[in-house]
Scaffold this motif. Structure first.
Motif, PDB file in Angstrom:
ATOM      1  N   ARG A   1       2.705  25.453 -11.204  1.00  0.00           N
ATOM      2  CA  ARG A   1       2.513  24.241 -10.415  1.00  0.00           C
ATOM      3  C   ARG A   1       1.712  23.208 -11.187  1.00  0.00           C
ATOM      4  O   ARG A   1       0.742  23.527 -11.856  1.00  0.00           O
ATOM      5  CB  ARG A   1       1.781  24.567  -9.122  1.00  0.00           C
ATOM      6  N   SER A   2       2.130  21.969 -11.024  1.00  0.00           N
ATOM      7  CA  SER A   2       1.380  20.848 -11.583  1.00  0.00           C
ATOM      8  C   SER A   2       1.151  19.788 -10.509  1.00  0.00           C
ATOM      9  O   SER A   2       0.736  18.676 -10.814  1.00  0.00           O
ATOM     10  CB  SER A   2       2.135  20.248 -12.773  1.00  0.00           C
ATOM     11  N   ASP A   3       1.418  20.143  -9.255  1.00  0.00           N
ATOM     12  CA  ASP A   3       1.349  19.176  -8.154  1.00  0.00           C
ATOM     13  C   ASP A   3      -0.013  19.103  -7.482  1.00  0.00           C
ATOM     14  O   ASP A   3      -0.221  18.276  -6.604  1.00  0.00           O
ATOM     15  CB  ASP A   3       2.400  19.510  -7.094  1.00  0.00           C
ATOM     16  N   VAL A   4      -0.958  19.934  -7.900  1.00  0.00           N
ATOM     17  CA  VAL A   4      -2.282  19.928  -7.290  1.00  0.00           C
ATOM     18  C   VAL A   4      -3.270  19.336  -8.288  1.00  0.00           C
ATOM     19  O   VAL A   4      -3.447  19.868  -9.387  1.00  0.00           O
ATOM     20  CB  VAL A   4      -2.722  21.348  -6.870  1.00  0.00           C
ATOM     21  N   ASP A   5      -3.887  18.238  -7.887  1.00  0.00           N
ATOM     22  CA  ASP A   5      -4.901  17.596  -8.716  1.00  0.00           C
ATOM     23  C   ASP A   5      -6.218  18.341  -8.512  1.00  0.00           C
ATOM     24  O   ASP A   5      -6.693  18.463  -7.383  1.00  0.00           O
ATOM     25  CB  ASP A   5      -5.033  16.121  -8.316  1.00  0.00           C
ATOM     26  N   VAL A   6      -6.783  18.846  -9.596  1.00  0.00           N
ATOM     27  CA  VAL A   6      -8.039  19.591  -9.533  1.00  0.00           C
ATOM     28  C   VAL A   6      -9.033  18.895 -10.451  1.00  0.00           C
ATOM     29  O   VAL A   6      -8.730  18.601 -11.608  1.00  0.00           O
ATOM     30  CB  VAL A   6      -7.845  21.054  -9.990  1.00  0.00           C
TER      31      VAL A   6
ATOM     32  N   MET B   1       0.846  -1.188   0.000  1.00  0.00           N
ATOM     33  CA  MET B   1       0.000   0.000   0.000  1.00  0.00           C
ATOM     34  C   MET B   1       0.886   1.245   0.000  1.00  0.00           C
ATOM     35  O   MET B   1       1.850   1.332   0.736  1.00  0.00           O
ATOM     36  CB  MET B   1      -0.917  -0.012   1.225  1.00  0.00           C
ATOM     37  N   SER B   2       0.540   2.211  -0.814  1.00  0.00           N
ATOM     38  CA  SER B   2       1.310   3.448  -0.930  1.00  0.00           C
ATOM     39  C   SER B   2       1.143   4.309   0.314  1.00  0.00           C
ATOM     40  O   SER B   2       0.076   4.415   0.883  1.00  0.00           O
ATOM     41  CB  SER B   2       0.829   4.223  -2.160  1.00  0.00           C
ATOM     42  N   THR B   3       2.244   4.942   0.718  1.00  0.00           N
ATOM     43  CA  THR B   3       2.173   5.857   1.850  1.00  0.00           C
ATOM     44  C   THR B   3       2.005   7.297   1.385  1.00  0.00           C
ATOM     45  O   THR B   3       1.829   8.180   2.201  1.00  0.00           O
ATOM     46  CB  THR B   3       3.437   5.746   2.728  1.00  0.00           C
ATOM     47  N   THR B   4       2.083   7.529   0.080  1.00  0.00           N
ATOM     48  CA  THR B   4       1.871   8.866  -0.452  1.00  0.00           C
ATOM     49  C   THR B   4       0.373   9.141  -0.481  1.00  0.00           C
ATOM     50  O   THR B   4      -0.382   8.410  -1.120  1.00  0.00           O
ATOM     51  CB  THR B   4       2.452   8.997  -1.875  1.00  0.00           C
ATOM     52  N   PRO B   5      -0.066  10.179   0.217  1.00  0.00           N
ATOM     53  CA  PRO B   5      -1.506  10.464   0.246  1.00  0.00           C
ATOM     54  C   PRO B   5      -2.042  10.831  -1.127  1.00  0.00           C
ATOM     55  O   PRO B   5      -1.351  11.452  -1.937  1.00  0.00           O
ATOM     56  CB  PRO B   5      -1.625  11.654   1.194  1.00  0.00           C
ATOM     57  N   MET B   6      -3.273  10.436  -1.380  1.00  0.00           N
ATOM     58  CA  MET B   6      -3.983  10.887  -2.571  1.00  0.00           C
ATOM     59  C   MET B   6      -4.745  12.132  -2.156  1.00  0.00           C
ATOM     60  O   MET B   6      -5.561  12.088  -1.237  1.00  0.00           O
ATOM     61  CB  MET B   6      -4.930   9.798  -3.074  1.00  0.00           C
ATOM     62  N   ARG B   7      -4.445  13.239  -2.814  1.00  0.00           N
ATOM     63  CA  ARG B   7      -5.050  14.523  -2.456  1.00  0.00           C
ATOM     64  C   ARG B   7      -5.559  15.192  -3.710  1.00  0.00           C
ATOM     65  O   ARG B   7      -4.951  15.081  -4.770  1.00  0.00           O
ATOM     66  CB  ARG B   7      -4.010  15.435  -1.803  1.00  0.00           C
ATOM     67  N   ARG B   8      -6.668  15.910  -3.552  1.00  0.00           N
ATOM     68  CA  ARG B   8      -7.175  16.682  -4.685  1.00  0.00           C
ATOM     69  C   ARG B   8      -8.173  17.726  -4.211  1.00  0.00           C
ATOM     70  O   ARG B   8      -8.739  17.618  -3.121  1.00  0.00           O
ATOM     71  CB  ARG B   8      -7.812  15.788  -5.725  1.00  0.00           C
ATOM     72  N   LEU B   9      -8.357  18.716  -5.065  1.00  0.00           N
ATOM     73  CA  LEU B   9      -9.411  19.707  -4.885  1.00  0.00           C
ATOM     74  C   LEU B   9     -10.534  19.346  -5.847  1.00  0.00           C
ATOM     75  O   LEU B   9     -10.282  19.090  -7.030  1.00  0.00           O
ATOM     76  CB  LEU B   9      -8.898  21.112  -5.200  1.00  0.00           C
ATOM     77  N   ILE B  10     -11.756  19.310  -5.327  1.00  0.00           N
ATOM     78  CA  ILE B  10     -12.925  19.018  -6.150  1.00  0.00           C
ATOM     79  C   ILE B  10     -13.804  20.261  -6.135  1.00  0.00           C
ATOM     80  O   ILE B  10     -14.188  20.746  -5.071  1.00  0.00           O
ATOM     81  CB  ILE B  10     -13.717  17.819  -5.610  1.00  0.00           C
ATOM     82  N   ILE B  11     -14.106  20.765  -7.308  1.00  0.00           N
ATOM     83  CA  ILE B  11     -14.889  21.991  -7.435  1.00  0.00           C
ATOM     84  C   ILE B  11     -16.245  21.646  -8.048  1.00  0.00           C
ATOM     85  O   ILE B  11     -16.310  20.945  -9.062  1.00  0.00           O
ATOM     86  CB  ILE B  11     -14.146  23.020  -8.304  1.00  0.00           C
ATOM     87  N   CYS B  12     -17.300  22.124  -7.434  1.00  0.00           N
ATOM     88  CA  CYS B  12     -18.647  21.896  -7.950  1.00  0.00           C
ATOM     89  C   CYS B  12     -18.816  22.703  -9.226  1.00  0.00           C
ATOM     90  O   CYS B  12     -18.828  23.933  -9.193  1.00  0.00           O
ATOM     91  CB  CYS B  12     -19.696  22.283  -6.914  1.00  0.00           C
ATOM     92  N   SER B  13     -18.949  22.010 -10.349  1.00  0.00           N
ATOM     93  CA  SER B  13     -19.029  22.696 -11.642  1.00  0.00           C
ATOM     94  C   SER B  13     -20.371  23.389 -11.882  1.00  0.00           C
ATOM     95  O   SER B  13     -20.465  24.284 -12.714  1.00  0.00           O
ATOM     96  CB  SER B  13     -18.769  21.703 -12.778  1.00  0.00           C
TER      97      SER B  13
END
Length: 133
Positions: free
Chosen positions: A47-52, A1-13
């Motif tokens: 930046r390309s490190d933030v998943d949106v 199991m990966s220890t790198t967190p899965m993170r993202r911003l979710i925006i209501c379209s």
């Protein structure tokens, strides 16, 4: 199991531009404008490190625009009353960065950008299988 967190911003379209109007002067929803503002800030910051990503209707219609900070290892947060502006997008990203610097996702209030104060609606525990208080 990966220890790198899965993170993202979710925006209501589909979030309204304002409590009174579905769309802004340019015909886009507030959610579309918020997504574009977040992307513009990330581009300016090189930046390309933030998943949106976007999600249609998050059932927070009384508090547009809705943005979720989701994390599988830390607390996740639902926010609302976000104006679809670059200034608000900068505050969201700054708070998300502070969130990512924590072990548990609890950002001390003194570190919250001013434009994030009063925007938090709910927090959800991480999905990593541990019971956290």
């Amino acid at each position: 199991m990966s220890t790198t967190p899965m993170r993202r911003l979710i925006i209501c379209s589909t979030c309204k531009f304002s409590p009174e109007s579905k769309t802004g002067p340019d015909g886009r929803t507030g959610g579309q404008m918020m997504h574009d503002a977040v992307q513009a800030v990330l581009t300016k910051q090189d930046r390309s490190d933030v998943d949106v990503t976007t999600q249609s209707c998050m059932w927070n219609c009384d508090r547009p625009c809705s943005v979720v900070a989701q994390d599988d290892q830390r607390f996740s947060y639902v926010t609302g009353h976000n104006k679809p502006t670059e200034e608000q997008a900068e505050a969201i990203i700054a708070w998300f960065d502070a969130h990512g610097a924590t072990d548990d996702g609890i950002v001390p209030f003194r570190l919250w950008p001013q434009l994030m104060r009063g925007h938090f609606i709910a927090r959800m525990p991480p999905m990593k299988g541990e019971d956290k208080a």
